[in-house]
Design a protein around this motif. Structure first.
Motif, mmCIF file in Angstrom:
data_model
loop_
_atom_site.group_PDB
_atom_site.id
_atom_site.type_symbol
_atom_site.label_atom_id
_atom_site.label_comp_id
_atom_site.label_asym_id
_atom_site.label_seq_id
_atom_site.Cartn_x
_atom_site.Cartn_y
_atom_site.Cartn_z
ATOM 1 N N VAL A 34 31.178 12.005 38.193
ATOM 2 C CA VAL A 34 32.136 12.834 38.916
ATOM 3 C C VAL A 34 33.475 12.114 39.025
ATOM 4 O O VAL A 34 33.523 10.934 39.362
ATOM 5 C CB VAL A 34 31.603 13.163 40.324
ATOM 6 N N LEU A 35 34.537 12.808 38.702
ATOM 7 C CA LEU A 35 35.885 12.277 38.895
ATOM 8 C C LEU A 35 36.508 12.957 40.109
ATOM 9 O O LEU A 35 36.222 14.122 40.380
ATOM 10 C CB LEU A 35 36.763 12.566 37.677
ATOM 11 N N THR A 36 37.360 12.263 40.819
ATOM 12 C CA THR A 36 38.075 12.866 41.946
ATOM 13 C C THR A 36 39.556 12.950 41.620
ATOM 14 O O THR A 36 40.165 11.941 41.264
ATOM 15 C CB THR A 36 37.900 12.019 43.225
ATOM 16 N N ALA A 37 40.113 14.130 41.707
ATOM 17 C CA ALA A 37 41.550 14.308 41.502
ATOM 18 C C ALA A 37 42.190 14.660 42.827
ATOM 19 O O ALA A 37 41.674 15.497 43.567
ATOM 20 C CB ALA A 37 41.812 15.424 40.502
ATOM 21 N N LEU A 38 43.295 14.015 43.143
ATOM 22 C CA LEU A 38 44.027 14.319 44.371
ATOM 23 C C LEU A 38 45.285 15.083 44.026
ATOM 24 O O LEU A 38 46.186 14.537 43.387
ATOM 25 C CB LEU A 38 44.387 13.033 45.108
ATOM 26 N N ILE A 39 45.335 16.328 44.421
ATOM 27 C CA ILE A 39 46.501 17.152 44.138
ATOM 28 C C ILE A 39 46.952 17.784 45.447
ATOM 29 O O ILE A 39 46.298 17.646 46.479
ATOM 30 C CB ILE A 39 46.173 18.227 43.075
ATOM 31 N N THR A 40 48.096 18.474 45.444
ATOM 32 C CA THR A 40 48.525 19.109 46.692
ATOM 33 C C THR A 40 47.625 20.298 47.001
ATOM 34 O O THR A 40 47.108 20.954 46.095
ATOM 35 C CB THR A 40 49.973 19.622 46.616
ATOM 36 N N LYS A 41 47.468 20.547 48.276
ATOM 37 C CA LYS A 41 46.693 21.714 48.711
ATOM 38 C C LYS A 41 47.314 22.966 48.094
ATOM 39 O O LYS A 41 46.613 23.843 47.586
ATOM 40 C CB LYS A 41 46.723 21.803 50.241
ATOM 41 N N GLU A 42 48.632 23.006 48.094
ATOM 42 C CA GLU A 42 49.366 24.145 47.543
ATOM 43 C C GLU A 42 49.001 24.385 46.084
ATOM 44 O O GLU A 42 48.823 25.519 45.641
ATOM 45 C CB GLU A 42 50.858 23.841 47.658
ATOM 46 N N SER A 43 48.881 23.299 45.351
ATOM 47 C CA SER A 43 48.567 23.412 43.933
ATOM 48 C C SER A 43 47.117 23.863 43.752
ATOM 49 O O SER A 43 46.818 24.692 42.882
ATOM 50 C CB SER A 43 48.814 22.053 43.271
ATOM 51 N N ALA A 44 46.233 23.345 44.577
ATOM 52 C CA ALA A 44 44.816 23.752 44.515
ATOM 53 C C ALA A 44 44.690 25.237 44.805
ATOM 54 O O ALA A 44 43.929 25.960 44.144
ATOM 55 C CB ALA A 44 43.998 22.939 45.515
ATOM 56 N N GLU A 45 45.466 25.697 45.772
ATOM 57 C CA GLU A 45 45.424 27.118 46.120
ATOM 58 C C GLU A 45 46.122 27.958 45.053
ATOM 59 O O GLU A 45 45.669 29.038 44.710
ATOM 60 C CB GLU A 45 46.052 27.327 47.501
ATOM 61 N N GLY A 46 47.203 27.430 44.503
ATOM 62 C CA GLY A 46 47.927 28.154 43.449
ATOM 63 C C GLY A 46 47.057 28.388 42.224
ATOM 64 O O GLY A 46 47.126 29.438 41.578
ATOM 65 N N LEU A 47 46.217 27.422 41.885
ATOM 66 C CA LEU A 47 45.305 27.571 40.744
ATOM 67 C C LEU A 47 44.006 28.261 41.183
ATOM 68 O O LEU A 47 43.162 28.564 40.337
ATOM 69 C CB LEU A 47 44.959 26.197 40.140
ATOM 70 N N GLY A 48 43.862 28.505 42.449
ATOM 71 C CA GLY A 48 42.653 29.157 42.956
ATOM 72 C C GLY A 48 41.398 28.346 42.691
ATOM 73 O O GLY A 48 40.344 28.895 42.397
ATOM 74 N N LEU A 49 41.487 27.032 42.799
ATOM 75 C CA LEU A 49 40.354 26.167 42.453
ATOM 76 C C LEU A 49 39.188 26.363 43.420
ATOM 77 O O LEU A 49 39.356 26.360 44.633
ATOM 78 C CB LEU A 49 40.792 24.694 42.464
ATOM 79 N N LYS A 50 37.991 26.515 42.863
ATOM 80 C CA LYS A 50 36.797 26.654 43.705
ATOM 81 C C LYS A 50 35.592 26.084 42.959
ATOM 82 O O LYS A 50 35.609 25.924 41.733
ATOM 83 C CB LYS A 50 36.572 28.107 44.076
ATOM 84 N N LYS A 51 34.549 25.765 43.701
ATOM 85 C CA LYS A 51 33.315 25.222 43.133
ATOM 86 C C LYS A 51 32.872 26.065 41.934
ATOM 87 O O LYS A 51 32.879 27.294 41.997
ATOM 88 C CB LYS A 51 32.236 25.212 44.218
ATOM 89 N N GLY A 52 32.506 25.426 40.857
ATOM 90 C CA GLY A 52 31.997 26.133 39.692
ATOM 91 C C GLY A 52 33.049 26.428 38.633
ATOM 92 O O GLY A 52 32.713 26.724 37.487
ATOM 93 N N ASP A 53 34.336 26.324 38.990
ATOM 94 C CA ASP A 53 35.403 26.549 38.002
ATOM 95 C C ASP A 53 35.315 25.545 36.870
ATOM 96 O O ASP A 53 35.045 24.365 37.089
ATOM 97 C CB ASP A 53 36.787 26.389 38.665
ATOM 98 N N LYS A 54 35.541 26.015 35.657
ATOM 99 C CA LYS A 54 35.652 25.119 34.511
ATOM 100 C C LYS A 54 37.082 24.588 34.472
ATOM 101 O O LYS A 54 38.026 25.384 34.381
ATOM 102 C CB LYS A 54 35.385 25.866 33.195
ATOM 103 N N VAL A 55 37.241 23.296 34.600
ATOM 104 C CA VAL A 55 38.578 22.715 34.600
ATOM 105 C C VAL A 55 38.604 21.466 33.726
ATOM 106 O O VAL A 55 37.563 21.045 33.209
ATOM 107 C CB VAL A 55 39.031 22.321 36.036
ATOM 108 N N SER A 56 39.788 20.920 33.555
ATOM 109 C CA SER A 56 39.908 19.654 32.847
ATOM 110 C C SER A 56 40.605 18.642 33.737
ATOM 111 O O SER A 56 41.471 19.005 34.534
ATOM 112 C CB SER A 56 40.743 19.817 31.574
ATOM 113 N N ALA A 57 40.202 17.398 33.589
ATOM 114 C CA ALA A 57 40.926 16.298 34.218
ATOM 115 C C ALA A 57 41.856 15.754 33.133
ATOM 116 O O ALA A 57 41.404 15.406 32.047
ATOM 117 C CB ALA A 57 39.956 15.219 34.678
ATOM 118 N N ILE A 58 43.147 15.730 33.430
ATOM 119 C CA ILE A 58 44.145 15.309 32.441
ATOM 120 C C ILE A 58 44.810 14.034 32.947
ATOM 121 O O ILE A 58 45.209 13.962 34.109
ATOM 122 C CB ILE A 58 45.201 16.418 32.235
#
Lengths: 69, 69, 69, 69, 69, 69
Positions: A34-58
């Motif tokens: 597991v990797l942990t990414a720290l981003i702004t809450k605003e950005s997390a909400e803007g991308l609508g991030l939620k458990k189960g989403d397929k994402v990439s760590a860049i």
């Protein structure tokens, strides 16, 4: 858009933890776990991030530290 | 020493490319393929990094960007 | 792909300067003038960056420092 | 003091959002719109940052990612 | 100009090593010994950095990793 | 494990301030005074960081900005 930061690890969001300003995103990747990414809450909400989403760590190459036993 | 940067991907060095000041280290990790770390030439030489070495790519959480299709 | 780093400045490449390992990309943006991005030579070549290209400078919020006179 | 990080965008603070530890500073710059800088709450308070302040967003070149459509 | 990055270590330049694009600046600080800063060659030349200069190493808090034995 | 980030300042924790997601760690180093490291709360708890702990501040060279009066 293609971007110059080309270290990319695909995974699935395991948890989204929102603070007042920051958000912690746990991304389950293949073997390493597991990797942990720290981003702004605003950005997390803007991308609508939620458990189960397929994402990439860049990651930009200048940010990677090399460790050797 | 234990460090606070706990995103850690184990792999093997595929190539070391030395510039005048910087060094590019290609690390083959499990599935995602290859990560590139940019460190100083001095540091690459200090750790004696060479093809085939078992190393880890270590990344602070604040440096990870999340991408979503 | 949408990414969590959402500070984005559009501009045009003014110069590409390749070192052995790194590349310096000058991006002309609106008023502020010119930003310099340091990326790997490999990445600059992978994107085929050249003078006149329309590109964006993308910056993660944790990387911005605030200055005040 | 002059500093080596010379990517500098002048603007005006649009919003200051304080969390427990971090602070999010929205800086309105010329055309691109708004940049978000994440700094410590302590630092935001130390500089006395508030809406309307004339500030600069300062970015080290190694932190800029290049995007191309 | 005051800046939000307030971790500042004063020292003296011990060596300037110029690559094609990057420059490595060795800064002798009090007890810990020597820090290495990697900045653009252009920036090193712009500030006229040379051995013996009194300079500061400035570091944003988000970039510091904590190590514990 | 040895790591490529070799700028290391030894000190003692002066304060640990936990937010919802982030933690601010004040590290008293020799002469310069106090450095602030921002790490995840999870990481601070994982290392069991508390006032009086002997720790090191570790910084990758690409993250250091040079300031000159």
């Amino acid at each position: 858009m293609k971007i110059s930061a080309r270290n990319k690890l695909d995974g699935e969001i395991e948890a989204v933890d929102l603070g007042a300003v920051m958000a912690s995103i746990k991304i389950k990747v293949e073997d390493p776990g597991v990797l942990t990414a720290l981003i702004t809450k605003e950005s997390a909400e803007g991308l609508g991030l939620k458990k189960g989403d397929k994402v990439s760590a860049i990651i930009k190459s200048t940010e990677i530290i090399v460790g050797k036993e």
